[in-house]
Design an enzyme around this catalytic site. Structure first.
Site, PDB file in Angstrom:
ATOM      1  N   ASP A  86      34.512  16.250   3.340  1.00  0.00           N
ATOM      2  CA  ASP A  86      33.081  16.435   3.146  1.00  0.00           C
ATOM      3  C   ASP A  86      32.402  15.217   3.762  1.00  0.00           C
ATOM      4  O   ASP A  86      32.785  14.075   3.472  1.00  0.00           O
ATOM      5  CB  ASP A  86      32.731  16.477   1.663  1.00  0.00           C
ATOM      6  CG  ASP A  86      33.128  17.782   0.986  1.00  0.00           C
ATOM      7  OD1 ASP A  86      33.787  18.622   1.628  1.00  0.00           O
ATOM      8  OD2 ASP A  86      32.787  17.953  -0.199  1.00  0.00           O
ATOM      9  N   HIS A 142      41.869  16.247   4.098  1.00  0.00           N
ATOM     10  CA  HIS A 142      42.730  17.411   4.287  1.00  0.00           C
ATOM     11  C   HIS A 142      43.015  17.583   5.777  1.00  0.00           C
ATOM     12  O   HIS A 142      42.257  17.114   6.617  1.00  0.00           O
ATOM     13  CB  HIS A 142      42.064  18.647   3.706  1.00  0.00           C
ATOM     14  CG  HIS A 142      41.758  18.525   2.242  1.00  0.00           C
ATOM     15  ND1 HIS A 142      42.442  19.213   1.268  1.00  0.00           N
ATOM     16  CD2 HIS A 142      40.843  17.759   1.581  1.00  0.00           C
ATOM     17  CE1 HIS A 142      41.970  18.899   0.076  1.00  0.00           C
ATOM     18  NE2 HIS A 142      40.994  18.007   0.237  1.00  0.00           N
ATOM     19  N   SER A 226      33.840   6.272   3.739  1.00  0.00           N
ATOM     20  CA  SER A 226      34.469   5.807   4.966  1.00  0.00           C
ATOM     21  C   SER A 226      34.242   6.805   6.086  1.00  0.00           C
ATOM     22  O   SER A 226      33.244   7.510   6.094  1.00  0.00           O
ATOM     23  CB  SER A 226      35.952   5.557   4.744  1.00  0.00           C
ATOM     24  OG  SER A 226      36.455   4.752   5.776  1.00  0.00           O
TER      25      SER A 226
END
Length: 262
Positions: A86, A142, A226
């Site tokens: 996200d 992911h 990050s």
């Protein structure tokens, strides 16, 4: 002048001992008192969280929270590339013949980013995508494709900011920050997933075990906000026309596709 001032300031605040101090603070039971204000200030979506907010006992627990299994859908088209996180699409473009790419007018060397010229050569004239995670985002990472994990390695020590100010005035954060690189060989493409630490945060933990990984499967997590950088070989990736720089993306959402004639 502003660039020199900014760099001088962050040089004093990005050292490993400060990262360790912050890590101890966020993992301390006393940090629990900060959770309500942190949740409010960063407008976290508590409805998506795997657990009730009361069950997070430290800030670190909250930073590395998992989501309910029903709130992200992984696109199953075998030719799609999904967002691994996200975040916000910060930049995208082409890697030049001299093994660099440009972000906000600044050149970045993929040889320096990856640490090996032989590895970097694979991505010459390929594409790059940069996705920025703020402290408000879900921090687990992911995999964008299914495939075999060829190798993972880490580089760098200090971490400069990777937000807009850091990119404009920092010291090449994408190629100098602490980072963990994973190369993945899929059925239809080969790519590098570069996980870049942010200021104060050198916490990048790999969570996947084994050689094979399925698209959308968790591979690692950040301990705070990050950035991830995706690198693709020449003529193997096309960014979706619906995805624009500055746009929010979610885990599992298709952001592009594997070039079908590859």
């Amino acid at each position: 002048m502003i660039k020199l001032f900014y760099r001088s300031l962050i040089e004093l605040t990005n050292r490993p001992f400060l990262s360790k101090w912050l890590e101890r603070l966020t993992r301390s039971k006393y940090s629990k008192v900060l959770i309500p204000s942190f949740t409010r200030v960063y407008k976290l979506n508590i409805e998506e969280m795997e657990k009730p907010i009361s069950e997070y006992h430290t800030l670190h627990d909250l930073f590395t929270r998992k989501l309910k299994s029903t709130v992200r859908t992984v696109d199953t088209n075998p030719y799609s590339i999904i967002s691994p996180v996200d975040g916000v699409l910060a930049e995208q473009g082409e890697i030049t013949i001299d093994q660099t790419f440009v972000v906000k007018g600044k050149d970045y060397s993929i040889v320096e980013m990856l640490g090996e010229k032989e590895v970097a050569t694979k991505y010459v004239e390929g594409k790059f995508v940069i996705i920025y995670l703020s402290p408000s985002h879900y921090h687990r990472i992911h995999t964008p494709i299914s495939g075999k994990i060829l190798s993972s390695w880490s580089l760098g020590t200090s971490s400069y900011p990777v937000n807009q100010w850091g990119i404009l005035y920092g010291k090449s954060p994408f190629s100098k920050n602490f980072r963990v690189i994973t190369e993945i060989q899929g059925d239809h493409t080969h790519m590098a997933l570069v996980k870049v630490g942010a200021m104060f945060v050198n916490g990048i933990d790999l969570t996947h075990q084994g050689e094979h990984i399925e698209k959308g499967e968790e591979i690692a997590y950040f301990s705070f906000g990050s950035t991830v950088v995706l690198l693709f070989e020449k003529n193997t990736f096309t960014l979706s026309e619906e995805i624009k720089v500055g746009q929010e993306v979610k885990v599992g959402q298709p952001i592009g596709k594997i070039t079908e004639d590859n």
